[in-house]
Design a protein around this motif. Structure first.
Motif, mmCIF file in Angstrom:
data_model
loop_
_atom_site.group_PDB
_atom_site.id
_atom_site.type_symbol
_atom_site.label_atom_id
_atom_site.label_comp_id
_atom_site.label_asym_id
_atom_site.label_seq_id
_atom_site.Cartn_x
_atom_site.Cartn_y
_atom_site.Cartn_z
ATOM 1 N N GLY A 151 0.083 -3.427 -77.028
ATOM 2 C CA GLY A 151 -0.210 -3.923 -75.694
ATOM 3 C C GLY A 151 1.000 -3.871 -74.775
ATOM 4 O O GLY A 151 2.111 -3.573 -75.200
ATOM 5 N N GLU A 152 0.732 -4.157 -73.505
ATOM 6 C CA GLU A 152 1.786 -4.151 -72.496
ATOM 7 C C GLU A 152 1.670 -5.390 -71.631
ATOM 8 O O GLU A 152 0.588 -5.968 -71.500
ATOM 9 N N ARG A 175 0.654 -8.144 -74.343
ATOM 10 C CA ARG A 175 1.422 -7.832 -75.565
ATOM 11 C C ARG A 175 1.150 -8.882 -76.640
ATOM 12 O O ARG A 175 1.140 -10.068 -76.361
ATOM 13 N N ARG A 176 0.999 -8.396 -77.844
ATOM 14 C CA ARG A 176 0.836 -9.276 -78.998
ATOM 15 C C ARG A 176 1.516 -8.627 -80.187
ATOM 16 O O ARG A 176 1.739 -7.418 -80.220
ATOM 17 N N ALA A 224 -4.985 -12.492 -82.500
ATOM 18 C CA ALA A 224 -4.866 -11.889 -81.167
ATOM 19 C C ALA A 224 -4.259 -10.491 -81.230
ATOM 20 O O ALA A 224 -4.582 -9.636 -80.399
ATOM 21 N N ALA A 225 -3.403 -10.240 -82.207
ATOM 22 C CA ALA A 225 -2.791 -8.911 -82.323
ATOM 23 C C ALA A 225 -3.844 -7.855 -82.646
ATOM 24 O O ALA A 225 -3.721 -6.707 -82.213
ATOM 25 N N GLY A 261 3.604 3.490 -75.572
ATOM 26 C CA GLY A 261 3.694 2.304 -74.735
ATOM 27 C C GLY A 261 3.693 1.007 -75.522
ATOM 28 O O GLY A 261 3.868 -0.067 -74.968
ATOM 29 N N ALA A 262 3.498 1.080 -76.848
ATOM 30 C CA ALA A 262 3.562 -0.127 -77.675
ATOM 31 C C ALA A 262 4.999 -0.641 -77.696
ATOM 32 O O ALA A 262 5.948 0.154 -77.680
ATOM 33 N N PRO A 263 5.203 -1.960 -77.735
ATOM 34 C CA PRO A 263 6.561 -2.510 -77.727
ATOM 35 C C PRO A 263 7.333 -2.135 -78.999
ATOM 36 O O PRO A 263 6.861 -2.356 -80.110
ATOM 37 N N ALA A 264 8.531 -1.580 -78.815
ATOM 38 C CA ALA A 264 9.424 -1.220 -79.924
ATOM 39 C C ALA A 264 10.632 -2.147 -79.862
ATOM 40 O O ALA A 264 11.343 -2.189 -78.858
#
Length: 176
Positions: free
Chosen positions: A35-36, A40-41, A67-68, A117-120
């Motif tokens: 997520g963005e 984000r989760r 939620a993830a 775009g996934a959080p790294a």
């Protein structure tokens, strides 16, 4: 050894024994993120493994009630952040042990977006950015198969490990 439950008795010891047995399965600690922005989760996970080299693919197991799970499904991608040995606090935060929820879990750490775009997570041992290639449900979880779109290596020398409800690091030894 636990046997299958006797239907004439009301309790099934197998789920508790299974939990106890899985605590003894030492594993590398990861944070699975998706997520963005406010959507984000993430979650702390050890149910992660490589699936194939051609194409490079990862398999992650995520509880459908979390939620993830929704963030991964909605985004169609996820990042497997393999934690470095100095990132215990990150593991605890995303496991819900610090009281932080949702987007707040991301606040004290640096994050980058790779191909999907996934959080790294900045400073992770490795980030594996994946596009969902398939999913299946079994029991309480979904098994997501992600085709790796980008890999970023960190500078840390060792992973964070989990065994029997505790965190460990590898001793720096010479390989045999």
């Amino acid at each position: 050894m636990t046997q299958c439950p006797d239907p004439t008795h009301g309790t099934d010891p197998l789920p508790d024994d299974f939990r106890a047995a899985m605590r003894l399965l030492a594993a590398t600690v990861t944070i699975i993120t998706a997520g963005e922005g406010p959507a984000r989760r993430g979650l702390t996970a050890t149910a992660v493994c490589s699936m194939s080299v051609t194409p490079p693919s990862m398999l992650v197991c995520v509880n459908r009630s979390g939620a993830a799970h929704r963030a991964i499904s909605d985004a169609g991608s996820f990042c497997v952040n393999i934690l470095a040995d100095d990132q215990r606090e990150v593991a605890q935060r995303f496991a819900g042990q610090t009281g932080d929820q949702g987007e707040d879990r991301f606040a004290p750490h640096g994050w980058t977006h790779l191909a999907t775009g996934a959080p790294a997570l900045d400073g992770a041992l490795v980030n594996l950015d994946c596009q969902i290639a398939g999913a299946t449900e079994t029991g309480s979880h979904s098994i997501f198969i992600g085709e790796v779109r980008a890999i970023r290596f960190g500078a840390a020398p060792s992973p964070l490990l989990h065994f029997n409800r505790s965190f460990f690091t590898l001793a720096h030894t010479t390989a045999l």
